[in-house]
Design an enzyme around this catalytic site. Structure first.
Site, PDB file in Angstrom:
ATOM      1  N   TYR A 110       0.813  -1.211   0.000  1.00  0.00           N
ATOM      2  CA  TYR A 110       0.000   0.000   0.000  1.00  0.00           C
ATOM      3  C   TYR A 110       0.852   1.270   0.000  1.00  0.00           C
ATOM      4  CZ  TYR A 110      -4.516  -2.329   0.804  1.00  0.00           C
ATOM      5  OH  TYR A 110      -5.658  -3.076   0.696  1.00  0.00           O
ATOM      6  N   PHE A 130     -14.461  -2.504  -1.805  1.00  0.00           N
ATOM      7  CA  PHE A 130     -15.326  -1.808  -2.770  1.00  0.00           C
ATOM      8  C   PHE A 130     -16.780  -1.809  -2.279  1.00  0.00           C
ATOM      9  CE2 PHE A 130     -12.327  -3.357  -6.399  1.00  0.00           C
ATOM     10  CZ  PHE A 130     -11.346  -2.478  -5.969  1.00  0.00           C
ATOM     11  N   PRO A 131     -17.028  -1.437  -1.012  1.00  0.00           N
ATOM     12  CA  PRO A 131     -18.396  -1.505  -0.486  1.00  0.00           C
ATOM     13  C   PRO A 131     -19.338  -0.480  -1.093  1.00  0.00           C
ATOM     14  CG  PRO A 131     -16.992  -0.369   1.069  1.00  0.00           C
ATOM     15  CD  PRO A 131     -16.093  -0.904  -0.009  1.00  0.00           C
ATOM     16  N   LEU A 132     -18.777   0.483  -1.831  1.00  0.00           N
ATOM     17  CA  LEU A 132     -19.601   1.464  -2.524  1.00  0.00           C
ATOM     18  C   LEU A 132     -19.583   1.239  -4.022  1.00  0.00           C
ATOM     19  CD1 LEU A 132     -18.554   4.669  -0.543  1.00  0.00           C
ATOM     20  CD2 LEU A 132     -20.518   3.166  -0.151  1.00  0.00           C
ATOM     21  N   GLY A 133     -18.866   0.201  -4.468  1.00  0.00           N
ATOM     22  CA  GLY A 133     -18.739  -0.066  -5.886  1.00  0.00           C
ATOM     23  C   GLY A 133     -17.971   1.048  -6.579  1.00  0.00           C
ATOM     24  N   GLY A 134     -17.890   0.960  -7.894  1.00  0.00           N
ATOM     25  CA  GLY A 134     -17.341   2.052  -8.678  1.00  0.00           C
ATOM     26  C   GLY A 134     -15.860   2.278  -8.589  1.00  0.00           C
ATOM     27  N   PRO A 146     -13.520   0.727 -13.418  1.00  0.00           N
ATOM     28  CA  PRO A 146     -14.485   0.873 -14.513  1.00  0.00           C
ATOM     29  C   PRO A 146     -15.291  -0.413 -14.713  1.00  0.00           C
ATOM     30  CG  PRO A 146     -12.332   1.724 -15.154  1.00  0.00           C
ATOM     31  CD  PRO A 146     -12.136   1.017 -13.845  1.00  0.00           C
TER      32      PRO A 146
END
Length: 307
Positions: free
Chosen positions: A67, A220-224, A227
Site C-alpha cells: 500500500y 469496494f463496499p460502494l462499488g465504482g 471501470p
C-alpha cells in the site's frame, strides 16, 4: 449489548465505531479503516488522520505492505495502548505503471517474504490477522503461469507461520465459494471480497461465513472503484432513501451493510478527515424494516470489468 459494556469501548477508552464485532479471537469496532488511501498523504497528514480514527473509536485497520508506505505510517501513529488490530494481506506486489498497480505474488516463498516485510514495516513481532489475497474471484488480478498456485500449498505456508507465532490468524481475500469451503479446516477468521448493496453476487459466500462465525469484510463496499463496477451512488432507490433520511447515498449503502448481517465489518478508506467522520457516523444510522425491505429489493448487478 448495551453501550455501557466494556466490549463497546476500545482499549483507548473510546466507544467502538459501529459497536463491537468479533474478528477471530479479537473484539474490534464494526467500522474500521482501510489504509490504502494513506499513500495519497504526506507524513503529517497521514498521522493526523490515523490518530483521529482512533479518537473516533476505530481499532481495526486494514493494510498491506504493497500500500505504498501505509505500514510505516501505522507504525508511527499507533501505540500499544490503542489496542488496534492490524489486518494485513499477502499475495501481491507493487506493479507501478500496470493496468492494475499490482502484480501477483502467489508462490509460497513470496508469501513468506511478504509476511517478513509486513512484520518489519509495521514493527510487530506478530501480525494479528493476515489475509491471503487469492485471485479466484472478483475484480482485479488473475494468476497466470507460475503464479497459479494450489490453495492448499499456500495455506500450508500460512499455517506454519501461525504455528511459529509470526501471524495470529488467517483470512482470505478474492476467494470463490469452493476455495472458502476447502479452506475452512484451516480456521479462517475473515473473508474480504468485493461486495456492495448493488453487487451481491457473493451472497452465498457471506451466508457460509455467517454460518461459520467468520467475519465478512467487503472491499469496494460502494462499488465504482474500477471501470465497470456498479456504483451505489448511481442507484435511484439509494439516492431516494438517502434524501428521505438526510444522509448521503454512500452512508446509506454502508449502513445497509451493517444491518444486512451481524458478521459484516466495514473498512472504508479515505484520505479526508471529513469523509472519515462521515463514515464513522454510519454506525448511528437506523434503517427501519420498511426501508431495509426497499433496499433489499434493489437488483444486484454483475461487474463488467476487462483488463
Amino acid at each position: 449489548m448495551t453501550a455501557n459494556t466494556a466490549l463497546d469501548r476500545t482499549a483507548a477508552g473510546h466507544p467502538r465505531a459501529g459497536g463491537a464485532a468479533t474478528l477471530g479471537t479479537h473484539t474490534v469496532s464494526r467500522i474500521g479503516y482501510g489504509a490504502i488511501q494513506l499513500r495519497r498523504l504526506d507524513r503529517d497528514a497521514a498521522l493526523t488522520l490515523l490518530r483521529r480514527s482512533v479518537e473516533l473509536g476505530v481499532d481495526h485497520i486494514d493494510t498491506a505492505q504493497f500500500y505504498g508506505g501505509a505500514n510505516e505510517f501505522l507504525r508511527e501513529a499507533l501505540t500499544p495502548a490503542d489496542g488496534t488490530v492490524i489486518v494485513t494481506k499477502v499475495g501481491a506486489d507493487p506493479n507501478p505503471g500496470g493496468p492494475i498497480p499490482l502484480r501477483p505474488a502467489q508462490r509460497p516463498e513470496q508469501l513468506r517474504a511478504s509476511i517478513e516485510d509486513n512484520l518489519e514495516s509495521l514493527g510487530l513481532q506478530q501480525l494479528p490477522v493476515v489475509n491471503l489475497r487469492r485471485l479466484d474471484a472478483g475484480p482485479g488480478l488473475r494468476a497466470e503461469g507460475d503464479q497459479v498456485v494450489d490453495l492448499d500449498d499456500q495455506l500450508a505456508v500460512l499455517i506454519a507461520l501461525r504455528e511459529q507465532g509470526k501471524i495470529g490468524a488467517i483470512g482470505l481475500s478474492g476467494v470463490d465459494l469452493e476455495g472458502l469451503r476447502r479452506a475452512l479446516p484451516a480456521d479462517i477468521v475473515c473473508v474480504q471480497n468485493s461486495y456492495s448493496l448493488v453487487s451481491r453476487t457473493d451472497e452465498p459466500l457471506l451466508e457460509l461465513c455467517t454460518a461459520n462465525h467468520i467475519a465478512w469484510i467487503p472491499f469496494f463496499p460502494l462499488g465504482g472503484a474500477l471501470p465497470g463496477l456498479p456504483k451505489v451512488t448511481d442507484d435511484p432507490t439509494i439516492r431516494s432513501v438517502a434524501t428521505a433520511l438526510g444522509h448521503t447515498p454512500s452512508q446509506i449503502a454502508l449502513a445497509w451493510l451493517l444491518h444486512h448481517a451481524p458478521n459484516i465489518l466495514l473498512i472504508p478508506g479515505t484520505a479526508d478527515r471529513t469523509h472519515l467522520e462521515a463514515n464513522i457516523a454510519v454506525g448511528s444510522i437506523v434503517l427501519d424494516p420498511d426501508t431495509l425491505a426497499t433496499l433489499d429489493a434493489i437488483p444486484s448487478r454483475v461487474a463488467e470489468i476487462h483488463f
